[in-house]
Design a protein around this motif. Structure first.
Motif, PDB file in Angstrom:
ATOM      1  N   VAL A  23       0.834  -1.199   0.000  1.00 36.88           N
ATOM      2  CA  VAL A  23       0.000   0.000   0.000  1.00 36.88           C
ATOM      3  C   VAL A  23       0.866   1.245   0.000  1.00 36.88           C
ATOM      4  O   VAL A  23       2.023   1.211   0.360  1.00 36.88           O
ATOM      5  CB  VAL A  23      -0.947   0.042   1.219  1.00 36.88           C
ATOM      6  CG1 VAL A  23      -1.923  -1.103   1.176  1.00 36.88           C
ATOM      7  CG2 VAL A  23      -0.157   0.034   2.512  1.00 36.88           C
ATOM      8  N   TYR A  50     -10.862  -5.096   8.871  1.00 41.27           N
ATOM      9  CA  TYR A  50     -10.296  -5.551   7.602  1.00 41.27           C
ATOM     10  C   TYR A  50     -10.154  -7.070   7.584  1.00 41.27           C
ATOM     11  O   TYR A  50     -10.563  -7.730   6.634  1.00 41.27           O
ATOM     12  CB  TYR A  50      -8.941  -4.901   7.325  1.00 41.27           C
ATOM     13  CG  TYR A  50      -8.250  -5.541   6.163  1.00 41.27           C
ATOM     14  CD1 TYR A  50      -8.631  -5.237   4.854  1.00 41.27           C
ATOM     15  CD2 TYR A  50      -7.257  -6.490   6.349  1.00 41.27           C
ATOM     16  CE1 TYR A  50      -8.031  -5.857   3.771  1.00 41.27           C
ATOM     17  CE2 TYR A  50      -6.652  -7.115   5.277  1.00 41.27           C
ATOM     18  CZ  TYR A  50      -7.037  -6.793   3.994  1.00 41.27           C
ATOM     19  OH  TYR A  50      -6.445  -7.412   2.929  1.00 41.27           O
ATOM     20  N   VAL A  72      -7.214   9.539   6.640  1.00 36.93           N
ATOM     21  CA  VAL A  72      -6.079   8.635   6.852  1.00 36.93           C
ATOM     22  C   VAL A  72      -5.820   8.431   8.346  1.00 36.93           C
ATOM     23  O   VAL A  72      -5.943   7.322   8.855  1.00 36.93           O
ATOM     24  CB  VAL A  72      -4.799   9.159   6.155  1.00 36.93           C
ATOM     25  CG1 VAL A  72      -3.612   8.250   6.439  1.00 36.93           C
ATOM     26  CG2 VAL A  72      -5.020   9.306   4.656  1.00 36.93           C
ATOM     27  N   TRP A  78     -10.235   3.342   6.097  1.00 31.47           N
ATOM     28  CA  TRP A  78      -9.196   3.430   5.066  1.00 31.47           C
ATOM     29  C   TRP A  78      -8.904   2.080   4.421  1.00 31.47           C
ATOM     30  O   TRP A  78      -8.880   1.963   3.198  1.00 31.47           O
ATOM     31  CB  TRP A  78      -7.913   4.040   5.636  1.00 31.47           C
ATOM     32  CG  TRP A  78      -6.935   4.437   4.584  1.00 31.47           C
ATOM     33  CD1 TRP A  78      -6.829   5.677   4.015  1.00 31.47           C
ATOM     34  CD2 TRP A  78      -5.947   3.635   3.945  1.00 31.47           C
ATOM     35  NE1 TRP A  78      -5.826   5.677   3.063  1.00 31.47           N
ATOM     36  CE2 TRP A  78      -5.270   4.420   3.003  1.00 31.47           C
ATOM     37  CE3 TRP A  78      -5.570   2.300   4.069  1.00 31.47           C
ATOM     38  CZ2 TRP A  78      -4.246   3.947   2.207  1.00 31.47           C
ATOM     39  CZ3 TRP A  78      -4.545   1.816   3.275  1.00 31.47           C
ATOM     40  CH2 TRP A  78      -3.901   2.639   2.363  1.00 31.47           C
ATOM     41  N   ASN A  79      -8.666   1.053   5.227  1.00 33.56           N
ATOM     42  CA  ASN A  79      -8.368  -0.274   4.673  1.00 33.56           C
ATOM     43  C   ASN A  79      -9.561  -0.857   3.930  1.00 33.56           C
ATOM     44  O   ASN A  79      -9.393  -1.530   2.909  1.00 33.56           O
ATOM     45  CB  ASN A  79      -7.894  -1.238   5.770  1.00 33.56           C
ATOM     46  CG  ASN A  79      -6.449  -1.008   6.135  1.00 33.56           C
ATOM     47  OD1 ASN A  79      -5.582  -0.966   5.277  1.00 33.56           O
ATOM     48  ND2 ASN A  79      -6.185  -0.846   7.419  1.00 33.56           N
ATOM     49  N   ILE A  81     -11.835   0.845   2.261  1.00 29.05           N
ATOM     50  CA  ILE A  81     -11.964   1.584   1.004  1.00 29.05           C
ATOM     51  C   ILE A  81     -10.849   1.218   0.036  1.00 29.05           C
ATOM     52  O   ILE A  81     -11.098   0.840  -1.108  1.00 29.05           O
ATOM     53  CB  ILE A  81     -11.962   3.103   1.273  1.00 29.05           C
ATOM     54  CG1 ILE A  81     -13.214   3.502   2.038  1.00 29.05           C
ATOM     55  CG2 ILE A  81     -11.840   3.893  -0.026  1.00 29.05           C
ATOM     56  CD1 ILE A  81     -13.123   4.870   2.683  1.00 29.05           C
ATOM     57  N   HIS A  82      -9.605   1.320   0.490  1.00 30.20           N
ATOM     58  CA  HIS A  82      -8.460   1.193  -0.412  1.00 30.20           C
ATOM     59  C   HIS A  82      -8.001  -0.236  -0.639  1.00 30.20           C
ATOM     60  O   HIS A  82      -7.306  -0.498  -1.629  1.00 30.20           O
ATOM     61  CB  HIS A  82      -7.307   2.055   0.096  1.00 30.20           C
ATOM     62  CG  HIS A  82      -7.626   3.515   0.059  1.00 30.20           C
ATOM     63  ND1 HIS A  82      -7.659   4.235  -1.112  1.00 30.20           N
ATOM     64  CD2 HIS A  82      -7.976   4.371   1.038  1.00 30.20           C
ATOM     65  CE1 HIS A  82      -7.998   5.481  -0.856  1.00 30.20           C
ATOM     66  NE2 HIS A  82      -8.199   5.589   0.440  1.00 30.20           N
ATOM     67  N   ARG A  83      -8.367  -1.166   0.237  1.00 30.46           N
ATOM     68  CA  ARG A  83      -7.931  -2.545   0.065  1.00 30.46           C
ATOM     69  C   ARG A  83      -9.070  -3.482  -0.335  1.00 30.46           C
ATOM     70  O   ARG A  83      -8.820  -4.502  -0.963  1.00 30.46           O
ATOM     71  CB  ARG A  83      -7.263  -3.043   1.332  1.00 30.46           C
ATOM     72  CG  ARG A  83      -5.966  -2.286   1.654  1.00 30.46           C
ATOM     73  CD  ARG A  83      -5.382  -2.706   2.975  1.00 30.46           C
ATOM     74  NE  ARG A  83      -5.040  -4.092   3.004  1.00 30.46           N
ATOM     75  CZ  ARG A  83      -3.836  -4.594   2.726  1.00 30.46           C
ATOM     76  NH1 ARG A  83      -2.858  -3.786   2.403  1.00 30.46           N
ATOM     77  NH2 ARG A  83      -3.609  -5.885   2.796  1.00 30.46           N
ATOM     78  N   GLY A  85     -12.233  -2.160  -1.620  1.00 32.56           N
ATOM     79  CA  GLY A  85     -13.121  -1.542  -2.601  1.00 32.56           C
ATOM     80  C   GLY A  85     -14.467  -1.094  -2.071  1.00 32.56           C
ATOM     81  O   GLY A  85     -15.432  -1.002  -2.820  1.00 32.56           O
ATOM     82  N   ASP A 104     -10.152  11.867  -0.926  1.00 34.19           N
ATOM     83  CA  ASP A 104      -9.654  10.514  -0.703  1.00 34.19           C
ATOM     84  C   ASP A 104     -10.698   9.433  -0.963  1.00 34.19           C
ATOM     85  O   ASP A 104     -10.347   8.286  -1.213  1.00 34.19           O
ATOM     86  CB  ASP A 104      -9.129  10.374   0.729  1.00 34.19           C
ATOM     87  CG  ASP A 104      -8.279   9.128   0.909  1.00 34.19           C
ATOM     88  OD1 ASP A 104      -7.205   9.059   0.276  1.00 34.19           O
ATOM     89  OD2 ASP A 104      -8.693   8.227   1.657  1.00 34.19           O
ATOM     90  N   HIS A 105     -11.979   9.784  -0.914  1.00 35.57           N
ATOM     91  CA  HIS A 105     -13.075   8.809  -1.076  1.00 35.57           C
ATOM     92  C   HIS A 105     -13.956   9.203  -2.259  1.00 35.57           C
ATOM     93  O   HIS A 105     -15.129   9.518  -2.081  1.00 35.57           O
ATOM     94  CB  HIS A 105     -13.922   8.746   0.187  1.00 35.57           C
ATOM     95  CG  HIS A 105     -13.182   8.421   1.438  1.00 35.57           C
ATOM     96  ND1 HIS A 105     -13.787   8.465   2.667  1.00 35.57           N
ATOM     97  CD2 HIS A 105     -11.898   8.041   1.679  1.00 35.57           C
ATOM     98  CE1 HIS A 105     -12.908   8.123   3.608  1.00 35.57           C
ATOM     99  NE2 HIS A 105     -11.759   7.865   3.012  1.00 35.57           N
TER     100      HIS A 105
END
Length: 120
Positions: A23, A50, A72, A78-79, A81-83, A85, A104-105
């Motif tokens: 990441v 997560y 962040v 965060w995890n 969303i970014h890991r 989806g 960021d979103h």
């Protein structure tokens, strides 16, 4: 400071080498392929979320984050969303944080308001 599995503390972030893709986190040199899971929340609650949803194969989920704050630092989503989806609704009354959340979103809805039992 708590760590999660084989890990080290670096610049107020907790890193763990427990699987997944590398990441990149804003403000840090990256990627860190050997240190793959980033705990953004103060007590690692986001790591628990997560791992729970990741192990269940739950990708592309939906969340509601009331008092979302910084996208962040201290983020519980965060995890997700970014890991994984995920997308959802971020509720944040402070304009500068709402603007950061929008940046960021991009797939989520950011509502700039406060929640309470009474109006006003």
């Amino acid at each position: 400071m708590a760590t999660y599995g084989p890990a080290c503390d670096w610049s107020n972030r907790r890193w763990s080498d427990t699987g997944g893709a590398s990441v990149t986190v804003a403000g840090m040199a990256a990627p860190y392929p050997a240190l793959q899971l980033v705990a953004m929340a103060q007590n690692g609650e986001d790591v628990v979320l997560y791992r729970t949803f990741s192990n269940a194969g739950w990708r592309g989920g939906f969340y509601v984050d009331a008092g979302a704050g910084d996208p962040v630092h201290g983020s519980l989503t965060w995890n997700l969303i970014h890991r994984l989806g995920w997308a959802g609704i971020d509720i944040e009354p402070q304009e500068h944080l709402a603007a950061a959340l929008r940046a960021d979103h991009p797939d989520s809805v950011v509502v700039k308001c406060a929640l309470g039992a009474t109006a006003g």
